[in-house]
Structures are given as structure tokens and as C-alpha cells.
Scaffold this motif. Structure first.
Motif, PDB file in Angstrom:
ATOM      1  N   GLU A 193       0.829  -1.201   0.000  1.00 36.77           N
ATOM      2  CA  GLU A 193       0.000   0.000   0.000  1.00 36.77           C
ATOM      3  C   GLU A 193       0.868   1.257   0.000  1.00 36.77           C
ATOM      4  O   GLU A 193       0.576   2.224  -0.714  1.00 36.77           O
ATOM      5  CB  GLU A 193      -0.925  -0.013   1.220  1.00 36.77           C
ATOM      6  N   MET A 194       1.947   1.243   0.817  1.00 37.66           N
ATOM      7  CA  MET A 194       2.846   2.397   0.861  1.00 37.66           C
ATOM      8  C   MET A 194       3.553   2.604  -0.475  1.00 37.66           C
ATOM      9  O   MET A 194       3.710   3.737  -0.933  1.00 37.66           O
ATOM     10  CB  MET A 194       3.874   2.207   1.981  1.00 37.66           C
ATOM     11  N   THR A 195       3.972   1.484  -1.095  1.00 35.06           N
ATOM     12  CA  THR A 195       4.632   1.574  -2.392  1.00 35.06           C
ATOM     13  C   THR A 195       3.695   2.146  -3.443  1.00 35.06           C
ATOM     14  O   THR A 195       4.077   3.022  -4.234  1.00 35.06           O
ATOM     15  CB  THR A 195       5.129   0.186  -2.833  1.00 35.06           C
ATOM     16  N   GLU A 196       2.459   1.672  -3.449  1.00 35.76           N
ATOM     17  CA  GLU A 196       1.482   2.164  -4.409  1.00 35.76           C
ATOM     18  C   GLU A 196       1.176   3.637  -4.162  1.00 35.76           C
ATOM     19  O   GLU A 196       1.074   4.428  -5.104  1.00 35.76           O
ATOM     20  CB  GLU A 196       0.195   1.337  -4.315  1.00 35.76           C
ATOM     21  N   GLU A 197       1.063   4.013  -2.879  1.00 32.77           N
ATOM     22  CA  GLU A 197       0.804   5.415  -2.544  1.00 32.77           C
ATOM     23  C   GLU A 197       1.973   6.300  -2.975  1.00 32.77           C
ATOM     24  O   GLU A 197       1.779   7.401  -3.507  1.00 32.77           O
ATOM     25  CB  GLU A 197       0.563   5.554  -1.049  1.00 32.77           C
ATOM     26  N   THR A 198       3.198   5.809  -2.759  1.00 34.31           N
ATOM     27  CA  THR A 198       4.385   6.569  -3.173  1.00 34.31           C
ATOM     28  C   THR A 198       4.422   6.725  -4.687  1.00 34.31           C
ATOM     29  O   THR A 198       4.682   7.816  -5.205  1.00 34.31           O
ATOM     30  CB  THR A 198       5.664   5.864  -2.688  1.00 34.31           C
ATOM     31  N   ASN A 199       4.168   5.629  -5.398  1.00 31.09           N
ATOM     32  CA  ASN A 199       4.162   5.692  -6.863  1.00 31.09           C
ATOM     33  C   ASN A 199       3.078   6.635  -7.370  1.00 31.09           C
ATOM     34  O   ASN A 199       3.293   7.392  -8.330  1.00 31.09           O
ATOM     35  CB  ASN A 199       3.956   4.300  -7.454  1.00 31.09           C
ATOM     36  N   ARG A 200       1.908   6.596  -6.704  1.00 38.37           N
ATOM     37  CA  ARG A 200       0.821   7.489  -7.105  1.00 38.37           C
ATOM     38  C   ARG A 200       1.214   8.950  -6.868  1.00 38.37           C
ATOM     39  O   ARG A 200       0.954   9.828  -7.709  1.00 38.37           O
ATOM     40  CB  ARG A 200      -0.448   7.137  -6.328  1.00 38.37           C
ATOM     41  N   SER A 201       1.861   9.214  -5.727  1.00 39.62           N
ATOM     42  CA  SER A 201       2.300  10.578  -5.415  1.00 39.62           C
ATOM     43  C   SER A 201       3.335  11.061  -6.429  1.00 39.62           C
ATOM     44  O   SER A 201       3.309  12.220  -6.864  1.00 39.62           O
ATOM     45  CB  SER A 201       2.880  10.640  -3.997  1.00 39.62           C
ATOM     46  N   ILE A 202       4.260  10.157  -6.807  1.00 45.71           N
ATOM     47  CA  ILE A 202       5.278  10.519  -7.796  1.00 45.71           C
ATOM     48  C   ILE A 202       4.626  10.826  -9.138  1.00 45.71           C
ATOM     49  O   ILE A 202       4.991  11.806  -9.814  1.00 45.71           O
ATOM     50  CB  ILE A 202       6.309   9.383  -7.935  1.00 45.71           C
ATOM     51  N   ARG A 203       3.646  10.003  -9.532  1.00 44.07           N
ATOM     52  CA  ARG A 203       2.963  10.241 -10.810  1.00 44.07           C
ATOM     53  C   ARG A 203       2.211  11.570 -10.781  1.00 44.07           C
ATOM     54  O   ARG A 203       2.247  12.343 -11.750  1.00 44.07           O
ATOM     55  CB  ARG A 203       2.008   9.087 -11.123  1.00 44.07           C
ATOM     56  N   ASN A 204       1.533  11.846  -9.669  1.00 40.80           N
ATOM     57  CA  ASN A 204       0.793  13.100  -9.554  1.00 40.80           C
ATOM     58  C   ASN A 204       1.735  14.296  -9.565  1.00 40.80           C
ATOM     59  O   ASN A 204       1.449  15.325 -10.192  1.00 40.80           O
ATOM     60  CB  ASN A 204      -0.035  13.101  -8.265  1.00 40.80           C
ATOM     61  N   PHE A 205       2.881  14.140  -8.861  1.00 40.48           N
ATOM     62  CA  PHE A 205       3.853  15.244  -8.826  1.00 40.48           C
ATOM     63  C   PHE A 205       4.417  15.496 -10.214  1.00 40.48           C
ATOM     64  O   PHE A 205       4.582  16.654 -10.627  1.00 40.48           O
ATOM     65  CB  PHE A 205       4.978  14.905  -7.851  1.00 40.48           C
TER      66      PHE A 205
END
Length: 218
Positions: A67-79
Motif C-alpha cells: 500500500e505504501m509503495t502504491e501510494e508513493t508511486n501514485r504521489s510521484i505520478r501526480n507530482f
């Protein structure tokens, strides 16, 4: 008689001995084995429970990590998407080679050779840059003046002078550079003009007359 009495006493003594005494060692050994077996079963149960707790904890940790990895990847994509939006279009131009090397007062300087024109804002027929997007721009001009000549110039944005100056050298052929910053609206127009008198500009060898600009920030 005496012998019969002794035999009777022996039998009585044997009969009067507690029954458990004959199996006392066997009973202790059996009880010990039973206790050890019970303890072993409890140990195995405890180990199984501990193993299950470890497996459950590892599974939970794996879920949390995923979940943390997916959240981090999502944050990176959004950024990255936000950064791409902020970056906006590339607008930059660079031109040289004056059409008229002896401009008169009020004449727009036309630089006919365009070596860079990202955003297609500069028109090398009119010498005018038209801002394709609103934003903060910086502009730079280099003019090369013959010895004993001078050049009055102005950088103009939407018909208003935003930078004015005078280039002159009594003896030497000299190139001068000036720059300015302007906040423009979409379709705002910028050009360079001769602001006074009549000038003679040098344009041979290493003497380049140039006009350039770039979008700094939206």
C-alpha cells in the motif's frame, strides 16, 4: 511349631506390605512420560501459534508495504503530472542578420535569419515577436556600431518603450548588448526600433546584430 510360626509371620509381613510399593518406579516413570508428552504437546501448540502470528504479521507487513509503495508511486505520478503542467510550453527565439543596417528614427529593426523559434513567436519578415502564451519574458539585443557612429535604440512592448539606450564609440567598431524583462499577455508584441536619428550598424565577420527572447515563467 516354631518353623510354622516364622512362616506365618513372613506371609503376614508380605501380605501387610502396601500394594503400590511394587509398582512405584513404573508409576513414576509413566507419570513422568505423560507429563513430558503433555509439555511437548503444549510446546508444539505454542510454537504453531507463534509461527501463525509471525506469518500473520509478515502478511500484514507485506500488505502495508504494498500500500505504501502504491501510494508513493501514485504521489510521484501526480507530482510529475503537476510539474509537467507547471512547466508549460517552451517559448524561445534567436535571430540575427539585419535587413537594414542604416535604420532611421522609429524604424523597427528586422532580423531576417531565425536560428531558433520554439513556439513560433518571432516573425522574421516584420521583426516582431508575438507572445504565444502569457507570462514573464526576458529579451536580449546586441547591436554593433561603427567607430564614430552611434545608435539610439528602444525595446518596445505593445507600443510602449520598456528599455531605451544609446550606443556609441568614438574610434572602435564595438558591439553592445542590452536586455530587459517584460510581463506579457497572450498575443502581446515586442520589437526593437531605432528611437532617434539615423544610425549605421556593422554586420561583417564577428560583428553580429541579434535579437532573442525566452519565456521565463507562466
Amino acid at each position: 511349631m516354631f518353623q510354622r510360626l516364622v512362616t506365618l509371620l513372613f506371609i503376614t509381613a508380605v501380605l501387610s506390605e502396601p500394594e503400590c510399593s511394587r509398582f512405584h518406579y513404573e508409576e513414576q516413570t509413566l507419570n513422568k512420560m505423560i507429563r513430558q508428552e503433555i509439555a511437548m504437546e503444549k510446546l508444539q501448540a505454542d510454537m504453531a501459534a507463534t509461527q501463525q502470528q509471525v506469518l500473520d504479521t509478515l502478511a500484514k507487513l507485506k500488505r502495508v508495504t504494498n500500500e505504501m509503495t502504491e501510494e508513493t508511486n501514485r504521489s510521484i505520478r501526480n507530482f510529475a503530472a503537476d510539474l509537467e503542467k507547471l512547466k508549460g510550453p517552451t517559448v524561445a527565439f534567436r535571430s540575427n542578420d539585419l535587413v537594414d543596417h542604416s535604420p532611421s528614427s522609429g524604424e523597427t529593426l528586422v532580423f531576417k535569419t531565425t536560428t531558433l523559434n520554439e513556439g513560433l513567436g518571432y516573425d522574421n519578415k516584420s521583426g516582431i515577436f508575438t507572445a504565444p502564451v502569457a507570462g514573464t519574458y526576458t529579451f536580449s539585443v546586441q547591436l554593433c556600431v561603427d567607430g564614430g557612429k552611434d545608435m539610439y535604440y528602444a525595446i518596445v512592448a505593445d507600443g510602449v518603450d520598456i528599455k531605451k539606450g544609446w550606443f556609441c564609440d568614438e574610434k572602435w567598431k564595438t558591439c553592445y548588448t542590452t536586455d530587459t524583462v517584460a510581463v506579457l499577455q497572450k498575443d502581446s508584441k515586442v520589437n526593437v526600433k531605432c528611437s532617434a536619428g539615423s544610425s549605421t550598424l556593422r554586420a561583417t565577420g564577428n560583428y553580429w546584430n541579434t535579437f532573442s527572447g525566452v519565456l521565463v515563467q507562466l
